[in-house]
Design a protein around this motif. Structure first.
Motif, PDB file in Angstrom:
ATOM      1  N   LEU A 188       0.924  -1.249   0.188  1.00 26.47           N
ATOM      2  CA  LEU A 188      -0.545   0.236   0.060  1.00 26.47           C
ATOM      3  C   LEU A 188       1.050   1.080   0.102  1.00 26.47           C
ATOM      4  CD1 LEU A 188      -3.069  -1.034   2.290  1.00 26.47           C
ATOM      5  CD2 LEU A 188      -3.011  -0.874   0.017  1.00 26.47           C
ATOM      6  N   GLN A 189       1.875   1.141   0.664  1.00 30.35           N
ATOM      7  CA  GLN A 189       3.034   2.368   0.367  1.00 30.35           C
ATOM      8  C   GLN A 189       3.103   2.729  -0.923  1.00 30.35           C
ATOM      9  OE1 GLN A 189       3.688   4.655   2.505  1.00 30.35           O
ATOM     10  NE2 GLN A 189       5.934   4.872   2.495  1.00 30.35           N
ATOM     11  N   SER A 190       3.520   1.711  -1.483  1.00 28.79           N
ATOM     12  CA  SER A 190       4.016   1.723  -2.728  1.00 28.79           C
ATOM     13  C   SER A 190       3.006   2.339  -3.813  1.00 28.79           C
ATOM     14  CB  SER A 190       5.473   0.101  -2.918  1.00 28.79           C
ATOM     15  OG  SER A 190       5.261   0.294  -4.904  1.00 28.79           O
ATOM     16  N   THR A 191       1.787   1.936  -3.604  1.00 29.17           N
ATOM     17  CA  THR A 191       0.658   1.872  -4.224  1.00 29.17           C
ATOM     18  C   THR A 191       0.655   4.058  -4.176  1.00 29.17           C
ATOM     19  OG1 THR A 191      -0.338   0.374  -4.028  1.00 29.17           O
ATOM     20  CG2 THR A 191      -1.245   2.154  -4.866  1.00 29.17           C
ATOM     21  N   ARG A 192       0.772   4.465  -2.410  1.00 27.85           N
ATOM     22  CA  ARG A 192       0.772   5.928  -2.289  1.00 27.85           C
ATOM     23  C   ARG A 192       1.384   6.662  -2.848  1.00 27.85           C
ATOM     24  NH1 ARG A 192      -2.591   3.592   0.664  1.00 27.85           N
ATOM     25  NH2 ARG A 192      -4.461   4.298   1.931  1.00 27.85           N
ATOM     26  N   ARG A 193       3.017   6.143  -2.772  1.00 33.99           N
ATOM     27  CA  ARG A 193       4.067   6.590  -3.730  1.00 33.99           C
ATOM     28  C   ARG A 193       3.769   6.827  -4.507  1.00 33.99           C
ATOM     29  NH1 ARG A 193       9.165   3.958  -0.078  1.00 33.99           N
ATOM     30  NH2 ARG A 193       8.784   5.069   1.743  1.00 33.99           N
ATOM     31  N   SER A 194       3.420   6.370  -6.052  1.00 37.21           N
ATOM     32  CA  SER A 194       3.148   6.150  -7.087  1.00 37.21           C
ATOM     33  C   SER A 194       2.070   7.135  -7.180  1.00 37.21           C
ATOM     34  CB  SER A 194       2.852   5.121  -7.332  1.00 37.21           C
ATOM     35  OG  SER A 194       1.941   4.550  -6.948  1.00 37.21           O
ATOM     36  N   GLN A 195       1.226   6.744  -6.353  1.00 38.91           N
ATOM     37  CA  GLN A 195      -0.248   8.076  -6.678  1.00 38.91           C
ATOM     38  C   GLN A 195       0.479   9.958  -6.459  1.00 38.91           C
ATOM     39  OE1 GLN A 195      -3.040   6.144  -5.155  1.00 38.91           O
ATOM     40  NE2 GLN A 195      -3.567   4.424  -6.776  1.00 38.91           N
ATOM     41  N   GLN A 196       1.554   9.291  -5.410  1.00 42.52           N
ATOM     42  CA  GLN A 196       1.522  11.179  -4.721  1.00 42.52           C
ATOM     43  C   GLN A 196       0.218  11.068  -3.428  1.00 42.52           C
ATOM     44  OE1 GLN A 196       2.503  13.482  -7.961  1.00 42.52           O
ATOM     45  NE2 GLN A 196       4.829  13.282  -8.061  1.00 42.52           N
ATOM     46  N   SER A 197       0.213  10.073  -3.044  1.00 50.34           N
ATOM     47  CA  SER A 197      -0.708  10.397  -2.607  1.00 50.34           C
ATOM     48  C   SER A 197      -0.564  10.488  -0.670  1.00 50.34           C
ATOM     49  CB  SER A 197      -2.156   9.406  -1.881  1.00 50.34           C
ATOM     50  OG  SER A 197      -2.710   8.771  -1.236  1.00 50.34           O
ATOM     51  N   LEU A 198      -0.979  10.774  -0.074  1.00 49.45           N
ATOM     52  CA  LEU A 198      -0.440  11.061   1.591  1.00 49.45           C
ATOM     53  C   LEU A 198      -1.738  10.684   2.743  1.00 49.45           C
ATOM     54  CD1 LEU A 198       1.374  14.921   2.063  1.00 49.45           C
ATOM     55  CD2 LEU A 198       2.369  12.631   1.564  1.00 49.45           C
ATOM     56  N   ASP A 199      -2.006   9.611   1.390  1.00 47.75           N
ATOM     57  CA  ASP A 199      -3.670   9.346   2.731  1.00 47.75           C
ATOM     58  C   ASP A 199      -3.095   8.386   3.653  1.00 47.75           C
ATOM     59  OD1 ASP A 199      -5.958  11.047   1.589  1.00 47.75           O
ATOM     60  OD2 ASP A 199      -6.124   9.042   0.036  1.00 47.75           O
ATOM     61  N   PRO A 200      -3.629   8.691   4.861  1.00 45.72           N
ATOM     62  CA  PRO A 200      -2.930   7.149   5.586  1.00 45.72           C
ATOM     63  C   PRO A 200      -3.006   5.891   5.564  1.00 45.72           C
ATOM     64  CG  PRO A 200      -4.067   9.178   6.787  1.00 45.72           C
ATOM     65  CD  PRO A 200      -4.376   9.034   5.616  1.00 45.72           C
ATOM     66  N   ILE A 201      -2.875   5.019   5.972  1.00 45.19           N
ATOM     67  CA  ILE A 201      -3.466   3.484   5.787  1.00 45.19           C
ATOM     68  C   ILE A 201      -4.011   2.954   7.394  1.00 45.19           C
ATOM     69  CG2 ILE A 201      -2.403   0.996   5.614  1.00 45.19           C
ATOM     70  CD1 ILE A 201      -0.531   1.413   4.136  1.00 45.19           C
ATOM     71  N   GLU A 252      11.347   0.538   7.857  1.00 41.23           N
ATOM     72  CA  GLU A 252      11.921   1.508   5.884  1.00 41.23           C
ATOM     73  C   GLU A 252      11.087   2.168   5.748  1.00 41.23           C
ATOM     74  OE1 GLU A 252      15.812   0.244   5.743  1.00 41.23           O
ATOM     75  OE2 GLU A 252      16.361   0.980   7.894  1.00 41.23           O
ATOM     76  N   GLN A 253      10.684   0.376   5.018  1.00 41.10           N
ATOM     77  CA  GLN A 253       9.852   0.596   3.256  1.00 41.10           C
ATOM     78  C   GLN A 253       8.511   1.835   4.073  1.00 41.10           C
ATOM     79  OE1 GLN A 253      10.927  -2.050   4.671  1.00 41.10           O
ATOM     80  NE2 GLN A 253      11.363  -3.541   3.523  1.00 41.10           N
ATOM     81  N   ILE A 254       8.227   1.740   5.352  1.00 38.65           N
ATOM     82  CA  ILE A 254       6.487   2.785   5.400  1.00 38.65           C
ATOM     83  C   ILE A 254       7.143   3.759   6.324  1.00 38.65           C
ATOM     84  CG2 ILE A 254       4.676   1.889   6.754  1.00 38.65           C
ATOM     85  CD1 ILE A 254       4.862  -0.705   6.651  1.00 38.65           C
ATOM     86  N   SER A 255       6.261   5.014   5.887  1.00 43.07           N
ATOM     87  CA  SER A 255       6.872   6.438   6.352  1.00 43.07           C
ATOM     88  C   SER A 255       6.280   6.501   7.264  1.00 43.07           C
ATOM     89  CB  SER A 255       5.913   7.519   5.392  1.00 43.07           C
ATOM     90  OG  SER A 255       6.859   7.140   4.166  1.00 43.07           O
ATOM     91  N   PRO A 256       6.996   6.648   8.034  1.00 41.69           N
ATOM     92  CA  PRO A 256       6.707   7.190  10.308  1.00 41.69           C
ATOM     93  C   PRO A 256       5.039   7.291  10.020  1.00 41.69           C
ATOM     94  CG  PRO A 256       8.975   7.820   9.966  1.00 41.69           C
ATOM     95  CD  PRO A 256       8.137   7.510   7.970  1.00 41.69           C
ATOM     96  N   GLY A 257       4.531   6.908  10.607  1.00 46.07           N
ATOM     97  CA  GLY A 257       2.888   7.511  11.759  1.00 46.07           C
ATOM     98  C   GLY A 257       2.047   7.037  10.330  1.00 46.07           C
ATOM     99  N   LEU A 258       2.680   6.580   9.142  1.00 46.29           N
ATOM    100  CA  LEU A 258       1.223   6.589   7.825  1.00 46.29           C
ATOM    101  C   LEU A 258      -0.112   5.886   8.230  1.00 46.29           C
ATOM    102  CD1 LEU A 258       0.937   7.103   4.713  1.00 46.29           C
ATOM    103  CD2 LEU A 258       2.138   5.114   4.822  1.00 46.29           C
ATOM    104  N   VAL A 259       0.449   4.273   9.525  1.00 46.24           N
ATOM    105  CA  VAL A 259      -0.262   4.002   9.347  1.00 46.24           C
ATOM    106  C   VAL A 259      -0.980   4.330  10.688  1.00 46.24           C
ATOM    107  CG1 VAL A 259      -0.554   1.592  10.255  1.00 46.24           C
ATOM    108  CG2 VAL A 259       0.935   1.783   8.859  1.00 46.24           C
TER     109      VAL A 259
END
Length: 833
Positions: free
Chosen positions: A533-546, A570-577
């Motif tokens: 999901l993190q990879s998908t958000r990066r490709s879509q330039q989305s900052l939506d939480p998981i 490390e592959q997941i942005s801190p605080g994203l979840v």
């Protein structure tokens, strides 16, 4: 009552206390007023709806509205029944049971519907659900125990022949002991039974055995019986088996004290040994001796004590002590129970005796002064000599009932008996013992419960106390004698600045925390999803939480586990979840907050979802307007081994709330099973004819309440013969409804000749395409279950048995059919889960 204190099964979510709200109070008041008006105009359906609304909004009014609601329910049920609206009738009773109880009334309607429409799935499902409550499963075991029944018969016959002409059977159940007294020649026989269902069943049994006019049975608790209202005069003999695995848990002490004071003739005068038995009173059983032994048992340990230091990457050291609600320590909560029950001979991995068996207590039921003084007895301290090195996990307790001087019944672990043993788990972290140690055990009868408590261990003249579960860090002794003494003494003398926290969890919840394989598999499956999901958000330039929602029943750390992964990988942005937990008990929430803090997870990353929803039934909804869940964790399997009710309906709703690429955990459940021959399952499921019940015709009546699925099994220790290899029976796909089906035929080849009596089943729980766990594994916190056939099939090696599996509202039915070489059906048995 062999299994009256069965392990807790508190699986239903408790209704939350409603917030004070003026508008809510006004709505409750208007609903009650409208209900009364509808009752006056005999509009029972509308009155029923108004009562449901009011009592759901204000549960505190249940006692106040009980009688009116009951009257409304019965009237509305009669109307629905008269016009054939059977499903609506079921729905009403389901709502009434959920809200108020009313199990006896519901069972009557469900059973009536089942007889009218035997193939109606809802009728079966609803009746089976209440049958477990109304006629507890130990009744079948007890009635099939011919040895137990025969010894009671001999003791009663002897007492009657010695002059006990009037008999009272307290807690008569099916009436078997009262019938023994009558056939022995007693002139007057009375019986009492508190359960309405069992009272009505006993009346049927007495009629079928020609004793309806010679045995008077009353629907009362013996403590409420009065002379001459209920029985004309005092009796010369009381027979009862109001005992549980811990002897006193069913209230036999209070029952017998009352009986001696109000219902029984006085005991024989020791100064007049030749006094007539018809003028004096006695009790069967005459007394009991309680025995115990200290044991090491991994299966007990993992259900009552935390055995791991981390769970799915979560460090547990920040939360202090976690213990089960089974404890007789002085400083534990009132909600704790002094013991649980287990059949030691069937525990996975067995057990090791660390001491010789000891006598804990003797009691004379024919001595009212001794009965009255039992609870005020001084605590007796015993010294148990350790005969083998090991881990002290529990005290196991059983007893011998002395029916009279000649007839005795033992509930010991080595006996072929219908009884389980009482288990007193050791909650202390100081639990290693060595040969030569002494265990100090306090024996008491506080609140008429037998309590055995390990208070200290003596080694080399030093006493190490273990009676306080909050005493700092674990005081487990090491192998080196000098080092272990120094370590223990240091632990006892250290003045800790901050007292450890203590939390109580259900034994099944502790076993879940100890299920390392499941927790680690979930961590891996969740991290894989989060990275995707993190990879998908990066490709879509989305900052939506998981958004991750855990709707597990009871205590669960899975939402916190997901939130922590958002800070560790490390592959997941801190605080994203953003983790959402559906735990509702305050101490559960406190425990999760402490775990979050101790594992570096900010408070903002973990929320409690029920504070966001108005009604518990609406727990599955969007996390926010225009937002969807990234993952939803469903609790699919009950601890008892059955699929949770309405699982597929919940999964269908959950799929609608997932974002693209989101996932339900688990994604798929595969049901496995096998063919077995097991007389044990037959004995525990239905009364097997008249031979075990001394020729009395009881089986057809109590077997009306036979439930075809036997739960809480451990197949690894079940006495059975495997008649086939394990096979895949059915698959439930929670992510893809198109892949599901409603019926499936599976052909199973017989590998060993025998009598097919049951089909045990378990689950392979697929969290994703790579991670899965079995409910049949050594560390599983789930038990297994089995479909028991009412008509066993004789099968021979090489033959084929066709199992037809049907799915209906998350309930599965299995039909077993034996086929010959050309497919001819020979015989069948049909049962439902």
């Amino acid at each position: 009552m062999p299994n009256a204190t069965t392990r807790p099964k508190r699986t239903r979510r408790h209704r939350r206390a409603q917030r004070e709200d003026a508008a809510r109070n006004e709505l409750v008041s208007r609903s009650l007023e409208s209900a009364q008006q509808c009752l006056f105009s005999q509009d029972y359906g509308t009155a029923f709806v108004h009562y449901l609304l009011a009592l759901n909004l204000a549960p505190g009014l249940k006692d106040f509205a009980n009688e009116s609601f009951r009257f409304t329910l019965f009237k509305w049920a009669d109307e629905l029944d008269s016009v054939g609206r059977i499903q609506d009738l079921f729905n009403c009773y389901e709502q009434a049971m959920e809200l108020m109880g009313f199990r006896d009334e519901a069972a009557g309607h469900f059973y009536k519907a089942l007889k009218l429409r035997p193939d109606f799935p809802e009728a079966k499902e609803n009746f089976y659900r209440v049958a477990n409550w109304l006629v507890e499963r130990w009744h079948f075991l007890m009635l099939n125990d011919h040895g137990r029944n025969h010894k009671y018969q001999l003791a009663i016959k002897k007492a009657v022949e010695q002059g006990c002409s009037s008999v009272l059977d307290i807690g008569t159940g099916t009436g078997i002991l009262g019938m023994c007294a009558k056939t022995a020649g007693a002139a007057e026989v009375y019986a009492c039974e508190l359960s309405k269902t069992m009272y009505e069943l006993a009346c049927e049994v007495l009629s079928a055995n020609g004793m309806a006019d010679s045995i008077k049975i009353v629907h009362l608790k013996s403590l409420e019986m009065k002379i001459p209202k209920d029985i004309p005069k005092r009796v010369s003999l009381v027979v009862t088996e109001t005992v549980d695995a811990g002897l006193f848990g069913e209230g036999i002490i209070e029952t017998l004290i009352h009986a001696w004071k109000h219902l029984l003739l006085p005991p024989p005068n020791t100064r007049e040994p030749l006094s007539s038995s018809s003028k004096t009173g006695r009790v069967i059983p005459a007394g009991a001796t309680v025995f115990g032994v200290a044991v090491q048992c991994r299966e007990i340990r993992r259900h009552h004590r935390l055995c791991v230091s981390s769970v799915g990457g979560l460090d547990l050291s920040a939360v202090g002590q976690i213990y089960s609600p089974v404890s007789c320590l002085a400083d534990t909560e009132e909600s704790t129970e002094p013991y649980t029950t287990e059949r030691l001979s069937r525990l996975r991995g067995g057990y090791i005796q660390l001491t010789q068996p000891f006598t804990a207590l003797d009691i004379d039921f024919n001595n009212v002064q001794e009965l009255e003084g039992l609870c005020s007895r001084e605590v007796m301290q015993m010294r148990l000599h350790v005969i083998q090195d090991g881990i002290l996990d529990a005290l196991a307790v059983w007893f011998e009932l002395h029916l009279d001087q000649e007839n005795h019944l033992s509930t010991g672990p080595q006996e072929d008996t219908c009884w389980e043993q009482a288990i007193y788990p050791i909650q202390s972290q100081f639990n290693t013992v060595k040969r030569g140690d002494e265990i100090l055990v306090d024996v008491s009868c506080k609140d008429s419960y037998l309590r055995l408590c390990c208070v200290a261990i003596i080694r080399d003249g030093h006493k190490f106390h273990m009676d306080n579960v909050t005493d700092g860090p674990p005081k487990t002794l090491t192998v080196n004698p000098e080092a272990e003494l120094c370590s223990a003494l240091a632990g006892l003398q250290t003045n800790h600045e901050k007292p450890s926290c203590v939390f109580m969890l259900e034994s099944s919840e502790i076993a879940l925390l100890n299920n390392t394989a499941y927790n680690n598999s979930f961590q891996r499956a969740m991290s894989k999803l989060l990275v995707s999901l993190q990879s998908t958000r990066r490709s879509q330039q989305s900052l939506d939480p998981i958004y991750v929602l855990d709707v597990s029943e009871g205590f669960s750390v899975l939402s916190l586990m997901a939130a922590q992964l958002g800070f560790e990988y490390e592959q997941i942005s801190p605080g994203l979840v953003q983790g959402y937990s559906s735990v509702e008990k305050e101490h559960h929430q406190t425990l999760l907050r402490l775990l979050a803090k101790g594992n570096g997870v900010p408070e903002s990353a973990l929320e409690f979802w029920l504070s966001h929803v108005e009604d518990d039934s609406a727990v599955l909804q969007r996390p926010a307007i225009e937002k969807l869940w990234s993952a939803i964790i469903l609790d699919c399997i009950e601890t008892c081994g059955l699929i949770r009710q309405k699982l597929l309906e919940k999964a269908s709703l959950a799929r609608c709330l997932l974002e693209d690429g989101g996932q339900i955990f688990p994604e798929r459940i595969v049901i496995h099973g096998m063919l077995v021959e097991s007389d044990t399952l037959l004995q525990e499921s239905a009364v097997q004819g008249t031979e075990p019940t001394l020729g009395f015709n009881i089986a057809p009546f109590i077997n009306q309440f036979t439930v075809p699925v036997h739960m809480f099994l451990d197949l690894s220790t079940l006495e059975c013969t495997h008649l086939s290899e394990p096979v895949e029976l059915f698959t439930l796909d929670l992510m893809n409804s198109i892949a599901n089906y409603t019926n499936k035929d599976v052909k199973v080849q017989v590998s060993t000749s025998g009598k097919l009596t049951a089909i045990p089943f378990w689950y392979q729980i697929h969290l994703d395409s790579e991670q899965s766990v079995s409910s049949f594994s050594e560390d599983s916190h789930w038990k297994q279950a089995a479909v028991v056939l009412q008509q066993p099939l004789m099968v021979s090696r090489g033959e084929w048995v066709k199992l037809s599996i049907q799915l209906h509202k998350s309930s599965i039915s299995i039909t077993a059919v034996k086929e010959d070489g050309v497919g001819l059906m020979m015989s069948s048995g049909r049962q439902s889960l």
